[in-house]
Motif scaffolding. Structure first.
Motif, short mmCIF file in Angstrom:
data_model
loop_
_atom_site.label_atom_id
_atom_site.label_comp_id
_atom_site.label_asym_id
_atom_site.label_seq_id
_atom_site.Cartn_x
_atom_site.Cartn_y
_atom_site.Cartn_z
N SER A 129 0.84 -1.19 0.00
CA SER A 129 0.00 0.00 0.00
C SER A 129 0.88 1.24 0.00
O SER A 129 1.88 1.31 0.74
N PRO A 130 0.55 2.26 -0.82
CA PRO A 130 1.36 3.49 -0.83
C PRO A 130 1.45 4.13 0.54
O PRO A 130 2.45 4.76 0.88
N GLY A 131 0.40 3.97 1.36
CA GLY A 131 0.41 4.57 2.68
C GLY A 131 1.48 4.01 3.58
O GLY A 131 1.85 4.64 4.58
N ALA A 132 2.03 2.83 3.24
CA ALA A 132 3.05 2.21 4.07
C ALA A 132 4.36 2.99 4.06
O ALA A 132 5.21 2.80 4.93
N PHE A 133 4.53 3.89 3.12
CA PHE A 133 5.76 4.67 3.02
C PHE A 133 5.74 5.90 3.92
O PHE A 133 6.72 6.62 4.00
N GLY A 134 4.61 6.17 4.56
CA GLY A 134 4.49 7.37 5.37
C GLY A 134 4.29 8.59 4.50
O GLY A 134 4.02 8.49 3.29
N PRO A 135 4.39 9.80 5.06
CA PRO A 135 4.22 11.02 4.26
C PRO A 135 5.20 11.04 3.08
O PRO A 135 6.39 10.76 3.25
N HIS A 136 4.70 11.36 1.91
CA HIS A 136 5.55 11.30 0.72
C HIS A 136 4.99 12.18 -0.40
O HIS A 136 3.88 12.72 -0.29
N THR A 137 5.76 12.29 -1.47
CA THR A 137 5.34 12.95 -2.70
C THR A 137 4.96 11.89 -3.71
O THR A 137 5.78 11.02 -4.04
N ALA A 138 3.74 11.93 -4.19
CA ALA A 138 3.27 10.95 -5.18
C ALA A 138 3.75 11.38 -6.57
O ALA A 138 3.61 12.55 -6.95
N VAL A 139 4.30 10.43 -7.31
CA VAL A 139 4.83 10.70 -8.64
C VAL A 139 4.07 9.87 -9.67
O VAL A 139 3.85 8.67 -9.46
N ILE A 140 3.65 10.51 -10.75
CA ILE A 140 2.99 9.81 -11.86
C ILE A 140 3.72 10.18 -13.14
O ILE A 140 3.85 11.36 -13.47
N GLN A 141 4.20 9.17 -13.85
CA GLN A 141 4.98 9.40 -15.06
C GLN A 141 4.05 9.54 -16.27
O GLN A 141 3.18 8.71 -16.48
N VAL A 142 4.26 10.59 -17.05
CA VAL A 142 3.61 10.74 -18.36
C VAL A 142 4.75 10.68 -19.37
O VAL A 142 5.35 11.69 -19.73
N ASP A 143 5.06 9.47 -19.80
CA ASP A 143 6.28 9.24 -20.58
C ASP A 143 5.92 8.68 -21.95
O ASP A 143 5.21 7.68 -22.06
N GLY A 144 6.42 9.31 -23.00
CA GLY A 144 6.18 8.82 -24.35
C GLY A 144 4.86 9.34 -24.92
O GLY A 144 4.17 10.16 -24.32
N GLN A 145 4.52 8.82 -26.08
CA GLN A 145 3.31 9.26 -26.77
C GLN A 145 2.06 8.93 -25.95
O GLN A 145 1.96 7.88 -25.33
#
Length: 324
Positions: free
Chosen positions: A61-77
């Motif tokens: 679960s992403p929440g397991a990392f504690g407070p963080h910055t979420a990153v979403i890649q928009v890569d390529g066409q």
């Protein structure tokens, strides 16, 4: 007294024994092949099951990392059948915005653009999520390129960060085409295309462009362009410094984009996480096919081929050339 000089002819019984021996040998070979294929199929199925269990047990679960910055890649066409597609990006955005430990969302963009429909769907979802979660900002960080449909998406962000050498903008719409009617005529090629509908074959490369059809297509492109322009104006607001070239399709360097109001500041993913979000822990929410998924797809294909071959052999349906 035996006549040793005269050869004896084989009787029907001798040939029956030979035939029986050959048939039994053939059947034995078939049984061996069937068992060999059965072992392969069982091994592949077992490996696929173990890979599936490994992939499912590795999910965190992403929440397991504690407070963080979420990153979403928009890569390529940006396209429906490529990794940067609206469905995957929207799913990732939804997860990031719902995760309380994600203090901000950063779109890391490196894309020349693509489908206006896909880009618009992501743009609208970002606007909806920002309205629903006003305390969670979304930033865009453009790497080498954030052009056309990629900039369309970036325009929905609260702020856009660029490298001075990034390529940014290209706010326009294009429909590539070409015409070769004279070349085909010289080669003796005859176009025999049949249509039901007067303009179904519009912009065919095998004939000259009809002025009426050109006007129609230009109208469609202009309508999509107006939608693109409206989205950029809505996203950038008063920061945008509009001139005659802003929506012409030109692209600019990151430094120029800042001067034109197409971007806000120089920054990278790390600097934004550190200095803006103040959460240096980065968690990638991008939905991409995992290595396990790729293995499973390959194994599924192998399993299907193995099962098919095994069934053919079990039923005695060997693949042979036939005349029909």
């Amino acid at each position: 007294m035996a006549d040793w000089g005269t050869p004896r002819s084989s009787g029907p019984r001798d040939w029956a024994l030979v035939e029986r021996f050959l048939l039994e040998d053939l059947e034995e070979r078939r049984r061996a092949r069937r068992w060999r294929w059965a072992r392969r199929v069982l091994f592949i199925a077992l490996f696929a099951f173990l890979a599936w269990k490994l992939g499912s047990s590795a999910t965190v679960s992403p929440g397991a990392f504690g407070p963080h910055t979420a990153v979403i890649q928009v890569d390529g066409q940006i396209a429906a059948d490529l990794p940067a597609n609206a469905d995957s990006l929207i799913d990732a955005l939804g997860t990031a915005f719902k995760t309380a430990e994600a203090k901000a969302v950063v779109l890391r963009i490196n894309s020349p653009g693509g489908s206006p429909v896909q880009a618009d769907e992501v743009y609208r979802e970002i606007r909806r999520l920002r309205a629903k979660h006003p305390d969670k900002p979304l930033y865009a960080v453009i790497g080498d390129m954030g052009a056309s449909g990629a900039y369309y998406i970036a325009a929905a962000a609260d702020r856009i960060y660029v490298n001075p050498s990034s390529l940014v903008g290209s706010i326009g719409v294009i429909m590539p085409g070409f015409g070769v009617p004279e070349l085909l005529r010289k080669l003796g090629v005859e176009d025999r295309t049949l249509t039901a509908g007067e303009h179904k074959n519009l912009l065919s490369p095998t004939r000259a462009v009809d002025p009426v059809e050109r006007e129609h297509v230009q109208g469609v492109l202009d309508a999509v362009h107006r939608q693109f322009i409206a989205a950029v104006k809505q996203g950038r607001g008063e920061r945008l410094r509009v001139n005659q070239d802003t929506f012409s399709g030109y692209f600019w360097s990151g430094e120029q984009a800042i001067a034109l109001g197409l971007a806000d500041e120089v920054g990278s993913l790390q600097s934004v996480a550190r200095d803006v979000v103040k959460q240096e822990t980065l968690v990638d929410y991008t939905l991409l096919p995992s290595p396990v998924d790729a293995v499973l797809r390959r194994l599924s294909a192998e399993t299907a081929r193995g099962l098919g071959a095994g069934l053919r052999q079990a039923l005695g349906l060997e693949q042979t050339a036939t005349l029909r």
